[in-house]
Motif scaffolding. Structure first.
Motif, PDB file in Angstrom:
ATOM      1  N   GLN A 146     -33.330 -10.736  91.539  1.00  0.00           N
ATOM      2  CA  GLN A 146     -33.111  -9.597  91.433  1.00  0.00           C
ATOM      3  C   GLN A 146     -32.564 -10.155  92.922  1.00  0.00           C
ATOM      4  O   GLN A 146     -31.068  -9.522  93.674  1.00  0.00           O
ATOM      5  N   ALA A 147     -32.418 -11.258  94.177  1.00  0.00           N
ATOM      6  CA  ALA A 147     -31.748 -11.467  95.124  1.00  0.00           C
ATOM      7  C   ALA A 147     -30.420 -11.787  94.877  1.00  0.00           C
ATOM      8  O   ALA A 147     -29.773 -11.494  95.152  1.00  0.00           O
ATOM      9  N   GLU A 148     -30.068 -13.068  93.975  1.00  0.00           N
ATOM     10  CA  GLU A 148     -29.636 -13.352  94.172  1.00  0.00           C
ATOM     11  C   GLU A 148     -28.160 -12.551  92.751  1.00  0.00           C
ATOM     12  O   GLU A 148     -27.274 -12.697  92.790  1.00  0.00           O
TER      13      GLU A 148
ATOM     14  N   THR B 107     -29.374  -6.881  92.284  1.00  0.00           N
ATOM     15  CA  THR B 107     -29.496  -5.805  91.256  1.00  0.00           C
ATOM     16  C   THR B 107     -30.472  -4.636  92.375  1.00  0.00           C
ATOM     17  O   THR B 107     -31.606  -5.540  93.538  1.00  0.00           O
ATOM     18  N   PRO B 108     -29.844  -3.983  92.548  1.00  0.00           N
ATOM     19  CA  PRO B 108     -30.618  -2.327  93.934  1.00  0.00           C
ATOM     20  C   PRO B 108     -32.638  -2.753  93.042  1.00  0.00           C
ATOM     21  O   PRO B 108     -33.393  -2.581  94.615  1.00  0.00           O
ATOM     22  N   SER B 109     -32.679  -1.798  92.598  1.00  0.00           N
ATOM     23  CA  SER B 109     -34.586  -2.800  91.956  1.00  0.00           C
ATOM     24  C   SER B 109     -34.761  -3.833  90.542  1.00  0.00           C
ATOM     25  O   SER B 109     -33.873  -3.915  89.443  1.00  0.00           O
ATOM     26  N   LEU B 110     -35.783  -4.329  90.528  1.00  0.00           N
ATOM     27  CA  LEU B 110     -36.336  -5.023  89.182  1.00  0.00           C
ATOM     28  C   LEU B 110     -37.506  -4.996  88.932  1.00  0.00           C
ATOM     29  O   LEU B 110     -38.230  -5.279  89.871  1.00  0.00           O
TER      30      LEU B 110
ATOM     31  N   SER C 161     -47.409  -7.410  86.281  1.00  0.00           N
ATOM     32  CA  SER C 161     -45.889  -6.986  86.363  1.00  0.00           C
ATOM     33  C   SER C 161     -46.294  -7.022  87.575  1.00  0.00           C
ATOM     34  O   SER C 161     -47.572  -7.072  88.812  1.00  0.00           O
ATOM     35  N   GLU C 162     -44.590  -6.827  88.194  1.00  0.00           N
ATOM     36  CA  GLU C 162     -44.236  -6.808  89.379  1.00  0.00           C
ATOM     37  C   GLU C 162     -43.009  -6.363  89.563  1.00  0.00           C
ATOM     38  O   GLU C 162     -42.101  -5.974  88.748  1.00  0.00           O
ATOM     39  N   GLY C 163     -42.463  -5.428  91.010  1.00  0.00           N
ATOM     40  CA  GLY C 163     -41.361  -4.787  91.570  1.00  0.00           C
ATOM     41  C   GLY C 163     -40.407  -5.335  92.161  1.00  0.00           C
ATOM     42  O   GLY C 163     -41.628  -5.611  93.241  1.00  0.00           O
ATOM     43  N   ARG C 164     -39.155  -5.229  92.866  1.00  0.00           N
ATOM     44  CA  ARG C 164     -38.488  -6.110  93.364  1.00  0.00           C
ATOM     45  C   ARG C 164     -37.548  -4.969  93.507  1.00  0.00           C
ATOM     46  O   ARG C 164     -36.903  -3.837  92.970  1.00  0.00           O
TER      47      ARG C 164
END
Length: 455
Positions: free
Chosen positions: A23-25, A28-31, A44-47
């Protein structure tokens, strides 16, 4: 959560690290990422952020070409019901000026030679009303290659398959999908149009950390190529089905056909291929099947490793950030490497036919040694003993023969040949003869055996 399903803390941290890095590299607005193991979602996780909150396994994203796998399942259901054959020409069922000469299998495997995209404006960002009929989909040159010659990805080809489903079922393809696949599998968050909570699609500026909204249009006739919205939780349910089958939807044997390569590996690294509606990939020594998906503002990946009993999903909301499918593949490999699959306990067979047991043991194709082993349900497994050769599994048939399931002998017939007295003489596999001795004496070996014997 049952201890048999619980992931180890180190595994969970490694998964979170991979998702967070992606997500950071990838900016991406959300992943959202999720892992399915042995039939259920175990992580499961969200960023990032969706409407000011961290996304989760129930947040909808557009899944793009993962839609194609759903359409392929519908087509295979029609085949299993006897309503079509994969070698049938599309034109047998659908009145179309383009693509009608291609077989259904060619359309499923992108070997029909059709154009990659539609004629006219970019279909993913324009309303489907611009292409109201099948005849409006293609441009001036729909046929780019001779059918059956090579793999050439075609989005319009799957629009034709959606029309095929509609023609044989007599209703809209999505309604068929909802009734025949989504409802039985409990996938009530997989829809044709977005339902809250859902992510918005964004384009990320290549040289600055700023965003531009992407339109989310109804693509009409092109919807079977990439219209669906879904969640990580729903796609884990779908992955469990794709791995194990569900007799209410599609059996395991038909799903195995879908992940069998129809085309040779693609690209210079020879690390990918295509089956019947499924992308295939080899990553870190593992065979993965599934699909990647992109639509303006969204990118998704779903990958399954049957050998490990693991699948993973990654869903993001940025245009053409193709690292997201790689994140899904890495999630699979992370679980498989941190927690190798524990095999089922070995158990002896139940009642065994003595005649079958007598077939087991060493056999020789010429001078090459093989072992024949008996498995459950009368299945036979042929294995080369010198480490090289044509291994295969054979499924029993009602007529007393066996049919090859994989490798060189896939689809070939294994016959136990007996002499006039009823004793086993040799095995015949597609005219290849296997005897109990290297070039065993007698008339079994084509061309005969030198009467002087070994010297």
């Amino acid at each position: 959560m049952s201890a048999s399903y619980e992931l180890l803390p180190a595994t969970r941290r490694a998964l979170l690290h991979r998702l967070a890095t992606g997500q950071a590299e990838g900016r991406t607005p959300s992943l959202v990422g999720a892992v399915m193991r042995d039939g259920r979602m175990v992580w499961s996780e969200g960023r990032g952020s969706v409407d000011g909150a961290e996304p989760g396994a129930d947040t909808q994203y557009r899944i793009g070409s993962i839609t194609k796998v759903f359409v392929a399942v519908l087509v295979m259901r029609l085949r299993d019901e006897g309503l079509l054959a994969l070698d049938d020409r599309l034109g047998t069922y659908v009145d179309t000026t383009e693509g009608g000469g291609a077989t259904i299998a060619q359309l499923l495997s992108h070997t029909a030679g059709l154009a990659a995209e539609t004629g006219g404006p970019w279909w993913e960002r324009t309303d489907g009303g611009l292409r109201p009929e099948l005849a409006d989909i293609f441009g001036e040159r729909a046929q780019r290659h001779e059918a059956g010659r090579l793999h050439h990805y075609s989005n319009p080809g799957f629009a034709l398959l959606g029309a095929l489903v509609e023609r044989l079922r007599g209703e809209d393809w999505y309604e068929v999908l909802r009734r025949e696949v989504l409802q039985p599998l409990g996938m009530d968050r997989t829809t044709l149009a977005p339902l809250a909570p859902h992510a918005e699609g964004w384009a990320v500026h290549p040289w600055a950390d700023v965003l531009l909204p992407e339109p989310a249009v109804d693509t009409g006739r092109m919807a079977p190529a990439g219209q669906l919205w879904s969640t990580a939780a729903d796609l884990c349910r779908f992955a469990a089905f794709l791995m194990n089958g569900d007799d209410r939807v599609l059996g395991a044997a038909s799903l195995a056909e879908m992940r069998t390569p129809e085309t040779e590996p693609q690209g210079p690294d020879r690390a990918g291929g295509y089956g019947l509606g499924m992308q295939l990939s080899w990553r870190d020594g593992r065979f993965l099947c599934g699909h990647a998906g992109t639509m303006p503002g969204f990118v998704a990946g779903l990958w399954i490793s049957h050998q490990d009993g693991v699948a993973a999903v990654a869903l993001g909301n940025a245009t053409s950030h193709l690292h997201v499918p790689a994140v899904a593949a890495d999630l699979v490999c992370t679980v498989a490497e941190h927690e190798p699959r524990i095999p089922e306990p070995w158990r002896p067979l139940g009642a065994v036919d003595p005649a079958l047991l007598a077939l087991t043991g060493p056999w020789y194709w010429g001078a090459a040694p093989f072992a024949l082993r008996l498995g459950a349900d009368r299945e036979l497994r042929l294995t080369p003993l010198d480490g090289a050769g044509r291994a295969a599994r054979f499924h029993p048939e009602a007529d007393g023969t066996w049919t090859g399931l994989d490798g060189y002998y896939a689809g070939e017939t294994l016959t136990v040949v007996r002499d006039a007295g009823g004793a086993v003489s040799h095995l015949d596999i597609g005219t290849f003869v296997l005897t109990r001795e290297p070039y065993g004496p007698g008339d079994a070996v084509p061309g005969g055996v030198d009467t002087g014997g070994w010297r």
